[in-house]
Scaffold this active site. Structure first.
Site, PDB file in Angstrom:
ATOM      1  N   GLU A   1      44.279  32.902  38.995  1.00 41.75           N
ATOM      2  CA  GLU A   1      44.403  31.802  38.785  1.00 41.75           C
ATOM      3  C   GLU A   1      45.520  30.836  38.624  1.00 41.75           C
ATOM      4  O   GLU A   1      45.971  29.608  38.999  1.00 41.75           O
ATOM      5  CB  GLU A   1      43.373  30.276  38.398  1.00 41.75           C
ATOM      6  CG  GLU A   1      43.734  30.841  36.441  1.00 41.75           C
ATOM      7  CD  GLU A   1      43.286  31.668  35.806  1.00 41.75           C
ATOM      8  OE1 GLU A   1      43.941  32.908  36.775  1.00 41.75           O
ATOM      9  OE2 GLU A   1      43.843  31.748  35.034  1.00 41.75           O
TER      10      GLU A   1
ATOM     11  N   HIS B   1      45.734  37.151  35.390  1.00 40.92           N
ATOM     12  CA  HIS B   1      45.521  35.936  35.927  1.00 40.92           C
ATOM     13  C   HIS B   1      45.732  35.785  37.606  1.00 40.92           C
ATOM     14  O   HIS B   1      46.874  34.971  37.675  1.00 40.92           O
ATOM     15  CB  HIS B   1      46.419  34.670  35.285  1.00 40.92           C
ATOM     16  CG  HIS B   1      46.101  35.038  34.182  1.00 40.92           C
ATOM     17  ND1 HIS B   1      44.616  34.131  33.464  1.00 40.92           N
ATOM     18  CD2 HIS B   1      45.942  35.696  32.763  1.00 40.92           C
ATOM     19  CE1 HIS B   1      45.075  34.032  32.454  1.00 40.92           C
ATOM     20  NE2 HIS B   1      45.901  34.659  31.408  1.00 40.92           N
TER      21      HIS B   1
ATOM     22  N   CYS C   1      41.306  37.349  31.971  1.00 37.41           N
ATOM     23  CA  CYS C   1      41.568  38.028  29.918  1.00 37.41           C
ATOM     24  C   CYS C   1      40.311  37.254  29.390  1.00 37.41           C
ATOM     25  O   CYS C   1      39.727  38.556  28.762  1.00 37.41           O
ATOM     26  CB  CYS C   1      42.770  36.320  30.507  1.00 37.41           C
ATOM     27  SG  CYS C   1      44.092  37.391  29.094  1.00 37.41           S
TER      28      CYS C   1
END
Lengths: 232, 87
Positions: free
Chosen positions: A197, A195, A86
Site C-alpha cells: 500500500e 507494504h 505486516c
C-alpha cells in the site's frame, strides 16, 4: 463498484494508506471498526499494518480476538478475499487463517527499506494481476517479521505453491526460506510483511531506475482483488 | 487471592534475538560464565476460587490458546504460586 473494507484496530497505522491504495486501484474503500460484528457487505477485507494493542502479548494476538475478526474468519472460510499486511499478517497467523508465525527479526533491529520481492504465485486473490516470477519493489518496515513454521508446514507451502512473495537480494528479517508472504489453501487469504500500500502512487513510492519515488508495484496487489471479485 | 503462574518460552529451535542482546550486555558488564540467555514470559493469573486440578487444567487451556502461540512458543510451566506471591 467493488467495495473493499479496511479494518482499523487500536494502534493501526497504515489503514489510511490501505484505503488510498484501494481507491487508486479503482474500488471504494470502506472503513471498518474492530469493535463491530459487521463487515457491511464488503467484497474484500484488508487488515492493515501498525502496532495493534501496542504489540502486547504478541504482535496481532489481541487484535485476532477482536469482535470483527470472528466475522473475518467466517467470511474467509466462505472465500472472501482477505489481505493482511505486516501487523495484519501477524493477525492472520494468530487467527490461524494462515499457517506459521512471525518472530522478532533475527538481527534484533527494526528494518525499513525498499525491498525487492519475487512473485512466486499468481494463483491467489491478491496476486493474480502479476506475472509469475515477476520481480517487484515495495517498502518493508518491521521489527518482528521473521516468518517461521515447522519443516512439514514449510514443505507443504512450497509444494502447494502457497508461498506468494519471496525476498530477493537479502533475507531482511531471518524468514524461513526467505518467505515474505503466504496464502491459505484456497488462495483467498494472503498475508505478507512488506507494504504494497506504500507503492501505489507516483511520487510516493520506492525509487525506480526511471525516477525517484515512482515505484507503484504494490498497486496490483489491490487490483488483483478487484479482478478476483469480478471473476467470482 | 491464590495465583496460578504460567511460564512461556520461545521455542528452543528458534533464535531468541532478545536473549542474545542480553547475553551481549552481560559480557560487556564483564560477567563471564553465561553461555546463553533466553528471554520468556511469566503470567500471574489471580483466581477467584481454590487452585485445584480443575483450575490448573483450565489455566493450562488458557495458556495454550491465548497466553502462548504454540507455533512459536512453548508453555513450560503452569503451577500455583507460593503464598507470598498470592498475598
Amino acid at each position: 463498484m467493488t467495495r473493499v473494507g479496511v479494518i482499523t484496530f487500536p494502534g493501526s497505522l497504515d489503514d489510511g494508506d490501505a484505503r488510498r491504495a484501494v481507491r487508486l486501484a479503482g474500488a471504494e474503500p470502506v472503513r471498518l471498526w474492530h469493535g463491530e460484528h459487521d463487515l457491511h457487505g464488503v467484497d474484500a477485507v484488508v487488515l492493515p499494518g501498525g502496532f495493534s494493542y501496542g504489540d502486547y502479548l504478541r504482535c496481532g494476538a489481541i487484535a485476532a480476538l477482536s469482535p470483527i475478526m470472528a466475522e473475518v474468519v467466517a467470511a474467509a472460510e466462505r472465500g472472501l478475499p482477505v489481505l493482511g499486511i505486516c501487523n495484519g499478517f501477524q493477525m492472520l497467523t494468530e487467527a490461524r487463517l494462515l499457517p506459521g508465525g512471525l518472530v522478532r527479526n533475527d538481527h534484533g533491529a527494526f528494518v525499513c527499506r525498499d525491498q525487492r520481492l519475487r512473485v512466486e504465485s499468481t494463483a491467489t486473490a491478491w496476486s493474480n494481476a502479476f506475472e509469475q516470477g515477476e520481480e517487484i519493489v515495495v517498502p518493508l518496515k518491521n521489527g518482528e517479521g521473521g516468518y517461521v513454521a515447522d519443516p512439514q508446514t514449510l514443505e507443504r507451502l512450497e509444494g502447494e505453491g502457497r508461498v506468494v512473495f519471496r525476498y530477493l537480494d537479502v533475507d531482511p528479517n531471518g524468514s524461513s526460506a526467505r518467505i515474505a508472504g503466504v496464502a491459505n489453501e484456497r488462495g483467498n487469504v494472503v498475508g505478507l510483511m512488506p507494504h504494497p500500500e506504500h507503492a501505489v502512487e507516483p511520487g510516493f513510492g520506492p525509487d525506480t531506475p526511471g525516477a525517484m519515488r515512482s515505484g507503484v508495484d504494490g498497486l496490483r496487489v489491490f487490483t488483483s482483488a478487484l479482478r478476483s471479485v469480478l471473476a467470482a | 487471592m491464590p495465583v496460578i503462574v504460567v511460564e512461556v518460552m520461545p521455542k528452543a529451535e528458534l533464535l531468541d534475538p532478545q536473549g542474545k542482546a542480553v547475553a551481549g550486555a552481560l559480557s560487556r558488564l564483564g560477567r563471564q560464565g553465561y553461555g546463553d540467555v533466553r528471554v520468556g514470559k511469566r503470567f500471574e493469573l489471580h483466581v477467584d476460587g481454590p487452585v485445584d486440578e480443575a483450575a490448573l487444567s483450565d489455566a493450562r487451556e488458557v495458556a495454550e490458546t491465548l497466553l502462548a502461540n504454540l507455533v512459536i512458543e512453548d508453555v513450560v510451566s503452569v503451577h500455583e504460586a507460593p503464598a507470598e506471591v498470592s498475598a
